[in-house]
Every structure is written in C-alpha cells, then in structure tokens.
Design a protein around this motif. Sequence first.
Motif, PDB file in Angstrom:
ATOM      1  N   ARG A  87      29.236  36.923  45.847  1.00 30.89           N
ATOM      2  CA  ARG A  87      29.808  38.201  45.421  1.00 30.89           C
ATOM      3  C   ARG A  87      28.813  39.326  45.676  1.00 30.89           C
ATOM      4  NH1 ARG A  87      30.519  40.028  39.479  1.00 30.89           N
ATOM      5  NH2 ARG A  87      30.640  41.923  40.750  1.00 30.89           N
ATOM      6  N   ALA A  88      29.249  40.560  45.388  1.00 29.64           N
ATOM      7  CA  ALA A  88      28.353  41.713  45.476  1.00 29.64           C
ATOM      8  C   ALA A  88      28.607  42.604  44.275  1.00 29.64           C
ATOM      9  CB  ALA A  88      28.594  42.484  46.769  1.00 29.64           C
ATOM     10  N   TRP A  89      27.518  43.186  43.747  1.00 26.82           N
ATOM     11  CA  TRP A  89      27.634  44.139  42.650  1.00 26.82           C
ATOM     12  C   TRP A  89      27.448  45.545  43.213  1.00 26.82           C
ATOM     13  CZ3 TRP A  89      24.533  39.701  41.964  1.00 26.82           C
ATOM     14  CH2 TRP A  89      25.005  38.775  41.024  1.00 26.82           C
ATOM     15  N   THR A  90      28.230  46.485  42.722  1.00 29.37           N
ATOM     16  CA  THR A  90      28.106  47.859  43.188  1.00 29.37           C
ATOM     17  C   THR A  90      26.857  48.504  42.593  1.00 29.37           C
ATOM     18  OG1 THR A  90      29.491  48.627  41.351  1.00 29.37           O
ATOM     19  CG2 THR A  90      30.589  48.161  43.443  1.00 29.37           C
ATOM     20  N   TYR A  91      26.399  49.558  43.245  1.00 25.27           N
ATOM     21  CA  TYR A  91      25.235  50.291  42.758  1.00 25.27           C
ATOM     22  C   TYR A  91      25.502  50.801  41.344  1.00 25.27           C
ATOM     23  CZ  TYR A  91      21.948  54.110  42.088  1.00 25.27           C
ATOM     24  OH  TYR A  91      20.996  54.952  41.568  1.00 25.27           O
ATOM     25  N   GLY A  92      24.517  50.643  40.487  1.00 23.47           N
ATOM     26  CA  GLY A  92      24.649  51.112  39.114  1.00 23.47           C
ATOM     27  C   GLY A  92      25.059  50.027  38.139  1.00 23.47           C
ATOM     28  N   THR A  93      25.368  48.812  38.640  1.00 22.78           N
ATOM     29  CA  THR A  93      25.697  47.715  37.732  1.00 22.78           C
ATOM     30  C   THR A  93      24.460  47.387  36.894  1.00 22.78           C
ATOM     31  OG1 THR A  93      27.261  46.775  39.335  1.00 22.78           O
ATOM     32  CG2 THR A  93      26.508  45.324  37.552  1.00 22.78           C
ATOM     33  N   PRO A  94      24.570  47.391  35.579  1.00 23.06           N
ATOM     34  CA  PRO A  94      23.402  47.140  34.722  1.00 23.06           C
ATOM     35  C   PRO A  94      22.812  45.744  34.938  1.00 23.06           C
ATOM     36  CG  PRO A  94      25.232  48.037  33.448  1.00 23.06           C
ATOM     37  CD  PRO A  94      25.777  47.662  34.782  1.00 23.06           C
ATOM     38  N   ALA A  95      21.503  45.647  34.777  1.00 21.67           N
ATOM     39  CA  ALA A  95      20.810  44.370  34.946  1.00 21.67           C
ATOM     40  C   ALA A  95      21.391  43.310  34.014  1.00 21.67           C
ATOM     41  CB  ALA A  95      19.318  44.546  34.672  1.00 21.67           C
ATOM     42  N   GLU A  96      21.791  43.712  32.815  1.00 17.53           N
ATOM     43  CA  GLU A  96      22.336  42.763  31.847  1.00 17.53           C
ATOM     44  C   GLU A  96      23.601  42.097  32.374  1.00 17.53           C
ATOM     45  OE1 GLU A  96      21.678  45.929  31.233  1.00 17.53           O
ATOM     46  OE2 GLU A  96      19.936  45.852  29.884  1.00 17.53           O
ATOM     47  N   GLU A  97      24.448  42.890  33.022  1.00 25.41           N
ATOM     48  CA  GLU A  97      25.704  42.363  33.574  1.00 25.41           C
ATOM     49  C   GLU A  97      25.425  41.422  34.746  1.00 25.41           C
ATOM     50  OE1 GLU A  97      29.664  44.126  35.804  1.00 25.41           O
ATOM     51  OE2 GLU A  97      28.722  45.335  34.228  1.00 25.41           O
ATOM     52  N   ILE A  98      24.491  41.803  35.615  1.00 27.31           N
ATOM     53  CA  ILE A  98      24.120  40.953  36.749  1.00 27.31           C
ATOM     54  C   ILE A  98      23.536  39.646  36.235  1.00 27.31           C
ATOM     55  CG2 ILE A  98      22.612  40.741  38.772  1.00 27.31           C
ATOM     56  CD1 ILE A  98      22.759  43.835  38.984  1.00 27.31           C
ATOM     57  N   PHE A  99      22.650  39.745  35.258  1.00 28.87           N
ATOM     58  CA  PHE A  99      22.018  38.563  34.688  1.00 28.87           C
ATOM     59  C   PHE A  99      23.051  37.604  34.100  1.00 28.87           C
ATOM     60  CE2 PHE A  99      20.582  36.606  30.674  1.00 28.87           C
ATOM     61  CZ  PHE A  99      19.701  35.667  31.193  1.00 28.87           C
ATOM     62  N   SER A 100      23.973  38.125  33.307  1.00 29.56           N
ATOM     63  CA  SER A 100      24.983  37.288  32.663  1.00 29.56           C
ATOM     64  C   SER A 100      25.836  36.559  33.693  1.00 29.56           C
ATOM     65  CB  SER A 100      25.890  38.131  31.759  1.00 29.56           C
ATOM     66  OG  SER A 100      25.146  38.688  30.698  1.00 29.56           O
ATOM     67  N   ASP A 101      26.252  37.277  34.717  1.00 33.04           N
ATOM     68  CA  ASP A 101      27.077  36.688  35.774  1.00 33.04           C
ATOM     69  C   ASP A 101      26.287  35.612  36.524  1.00 33.04           C
ATOM     70  OD1 ASP A 101      28.846  36.114  37.797  1.00 33.04           O
ATOM     71  OD2 ASP A 101      29.177  38.178  38.400  1.00 33.04           O
ATOM     72  N   LEU A 102      25.073  35.943  36.915  1.00 35.73           N
ATOM     73  CA  LEU A 102      24.236  34.998  37.648  1.00 35.73           C
ATOM     74  C   LEU A 102      23.928  33.762  36.814  1.00 35.73           C
ATOM     75  CD1 LEU A 102      22.522  34.175  40.057  1.00 35.73           C
ATOM     76  CD2 LEU A 102      20.701  35.687  39.220  1.00 35.73           C
ATOM     77  N   LYS A 103      23.589  33.961  35.565  1.00 35.11           N
ATOM     78  CA  LYS A 103      23.255  32.850  34.662  1.00 35.11           C
ATOM     79  C   LYS A 103      24.446  31.907  34.525  1.00 35.11           C
ATOM     80  CE  LYS A 103      20.599  31.257  31.109  1.00 35.11           C
ATOM     81  NZ  LYS A 103      19.198  30.827  31.212  1.00 35.11           N
ATOM     82  N   MET A 104      25.639  32.470  34.397  1.00 33.91           N
ATOM     83  CA  MET A 104      26.841  31.665  34.277  1.00 33.91           C
ATOM     84  C   MET A 104      27.066  30.837  35.536  1.00 33.91           C
ATOM     85  SD  MET A 104      30.246  31.688  35.498  1.00 33.91           S
ATOM     86  CE  MET A 104      30.614  33.411  35.869  1.00 33.91           C
TER      87      MET A 104
END
Length: 198
Positions: A177-194
């Motif tokens: 997947r790809a995250w758009t610019y401005g996606t908070p680190a917390e959201e990226i972390f949660s998705d990646l961790k899952m």
Amino acid sequence: MRLSALQKGLWGLAVIAIVGFVWLQITIRGEQQTEEHAFRANFELTDHKGMVQTDEDFIGRWMLVFFGFANCPDVCPTTLAEVAAVMDALGSQAAQVQPLFISIDPERDTPKELAEFIPHFDAGIIGLTGTADQIKRTSMTFRVYYEKIEEAASPDGYTMGHSSQLFLFDPQGGYVRAWTYGTPAEEIFSDLKMRMSL
C-alpha cells in the motif's frame, strides 16, 4: 401535482438503485486501482555509503520507500521524520523493516550529499541515488512523478516537484500500500504493526 404512494415507492426504488450503482462503480474502480498499483520493487542504485544496492538485498524485510530530494524544504524532511518515529515505535521489531529514501535529484544528490542528509533522521534509513537514467527507470517501476522546476531562490536555481506518498512493500518485495503525505506516524505504525503480525 401530488404523487401517489405507488409513485413515491417507485421513486424511492429508483434512488436506491442509483445509489447502489454509484457504490458499485466506486468499489470496482477501487479494486481496479489496487490491481493497477500491484507491482514489485525493482531497482539498482547506489547508497549513501557508495555501495550498490538492489531490491533483492532487502528480501526478508518490509520496506518503507519514499522518493524525494535532499534540498526539499518541507515534504521530504517531514515524511522522513514520520518514518523515523515509526521505526522508533517498532522497538525490537524495527530490524524487520528497512526504510529507503530514493532521490529524484541525481544531479545534486550524490552519495556524499546523501551521506550528510540521511543521518539527520537516524532510524537506519538508507539513501539511494544513481544516474539520471537509473532514477528514471526506478521512478517508472514505482509509478512516481517528478520534474525539475526552475526556481531562482533554490540552490542551483531549481527545485523538484514529485509524488509524495510513502510506499510499503512486503518481505518478498511486493507492493502492499501507500500512505499519502501528512499521514501521522501513529497511523502508519498501527497499520504496519498489524500487517507484520499477520
């Protein structure tokens, strides 16, 4: 003119049918876009220590890939800071993830330049650059846009316009997947961790 109960019912069914059709089209388009974006990481570039690296060197690890340039005033440092925060949050699992910064400005971003830029963010980020042709081929593989834009106030009289999403690839090098610019680190972390726990 007043509508009968039957006419009202028919109009209601028509509205539901239209909404359903629109929803179906959006769903199909979303699936098509997902399929269109499904690809494998493929590159051969030089890292900020002068070593040649390919996508195969990172098989077995998740990859966070961002395209940018060292003279970027905002988007690139902001995104790399978010990546660093994600890596920090991963703790001992950070060894399973390799963040990569691929330059779209080979004219200025030599390995030496990247060696000065990358350490500002720590987190084990590897900076990658190459010839203009290598960068062009890599950008086509990842389907990212970039262009040189004349700007007198910028170093060497130009800046770079470019795509700003952060890519995620699985341990086999497949696009996730790809995250758009401005996606908070917390959201990226949660998705990646899952995804890492699946």
